[in-house]
Design a protein around this motif. Structure first.
Motif, short mmCIF file in Angstrom:
data_model
loop_
_atom_site.label_atom_id
_atom_site.label_comp_id
_atom_site.label_asym_id
_atom_site.label_seq_id
_atom_site.Cartn_x
_atom_site.Cartn_y
_atom_site.Cartn_z
N THR A 166 0.84 -1.21 0.00
CA THR A 166 0.00 0.00 0.00
C THR A 166 0.86 1.25 0.00
OG1 THR A 166 -0.21 -0.19 2.43
CG2 THR A 166 -2.02 -1.06 1.08
N HIS A 168 3.82 1.55 -1.30
CA HIS A 168 4.39 1.66 -2.65
C HIS A 168 3.42 2.37 -3.59
CE1 HIS A 168 6.44 0.58 -6.37
NE2 HIS A 168 5.31 0.05 -6.81
N HIS A 169 2.13 2.13 -3.41
CA HIS A 169 1.12 2.76 -4.28
C HIS A 169 0.62 4.09 -3.71
CE1 HIS A 169 0.72 -0.43 -7.24
NE2 HIS A 169 0.66 -1.33 -6.26
N ALA A 186 -5.80 -1.05 -3.29
CA ALA A 186 -4.53 -0.49 -3.74
C ALA A 186 -3.94 -1.26 -4.91
CB ALA A 186 -3.53 -0.48 -2.57
N ASP A 187 -4.07 -2.59 -4.90
CA ASP A 187 -3.45 -3.42 -5.94
C ASP A 187 -4.22 -4.74 -5.99
OD1 ASP A 187 -1.77 -5.16 -7.44
OD2 ASP A 187 -0.03 -3.92 -6.96
#
Length: 232
Positions: A166, A168-169, A186-187
């Motif tokens: 999270t 990283h994003h 988030a991904d």
């Protein structure tokens, strides 16, 4: 549940400048045992605090902030990265707004929500890489027969990988049932891999998929970190 929430606010906070119902109740996902998540905006001469009460047989978690303190509260949440209060104000169901204060705070909360949490520092990112590497290695090294150990390490692996992914994003993270929700938001692909890997450990005792998903997360931020790590 909005009627219950309004009665609670009226009974306990007659001078409230605003109130918002958040959590599962606001999303239509409440169960008979769900609590009420309520953010209540109070006058300046009141006290910022957090309370848990029972109202009409249902637990209610109250996030109470004065109009003078709410800005600082939002900034603290950016640092802590979970944004519980920010999400309630930005996405919850408004219950009352007698003077327009709530409208202003909700607009501000949406701005903070869109901006995301404070980015990890270089040191914080390195520590998270190191911790996730350690958990991943321990997960692969723990015998399947040692189920308690394996499950404990799997939990730590999932949490640290979620924290790192999270971040990283630039996305918000969460705890409890909000961890998978924030993670998938988030991904979706990598979040699903982590959650499925965790499920497989729990149901089958196979650490491989979760370790592989964790290693993929590490690959986004520089790879595993073992020797050479220094914490100052």
């Amino acid at each position: 549940m909005t009627d219950e929430a309004l009665l609670l606010v009226a009974a306990r906070f007659p001078r409230a400048l605003g109130a918002v119902l958040g959590g599962s109740a606001a999303q239509g996902r409440a169960t008979p045992l769900s609590d009420l998540d309520l953010a209540v905006l109070l006058p300046r001469d009141d006290t910022t605090r957090r309370e848990v009460v029972r109202h009409q047989g249902r637990l209610a978690e109250l996030f109470l902030h004065t109009v003078a303190d709410v800005d600082d509260a939002f900034e603290r949440e950016r640092v802590h990265r979970r944004g519980t209060l920010v999400h309630i104000y930005a996405q919850g169901l408004p219950l009352l707004d007698p003077h327009g204060d709530l409208t202003r705070v909700r607009t501000q909360a949406r701005t903070v929500l869109a901006a995301g949490p404070v980015p990890l520092t270089t040191a914080e990112r390195a520590r998270s890489r190191y911790l996730l590497t350690c958990f991943m290695d321990d997960l692969l090294d723990t015998p399947t027969a040692e189920r308690y150990d394996q499950l404990a390490v799997a939990d730590h692996t999932l949490r640290e990988a979620s924290h790192l992914l999270t971040a990283h994003h630039g996305a918000w993270t969460g705890i409890g049932k909000w961890l998978p929700r924030r993670l998938l938001g988030a991904d979706t692909a990598r979040g699903t891999a982590l959650l499925e890997g965790h499920r497989i450990v729990a149901e089958q005792g196979d650490p491989g998929p979760l370790a592989a998903a964790a290693e993929e997360v590490l690959g986004l931020v520089g790879g595993p970190l073992r020797e050479g790590y220094v914490q100052k």
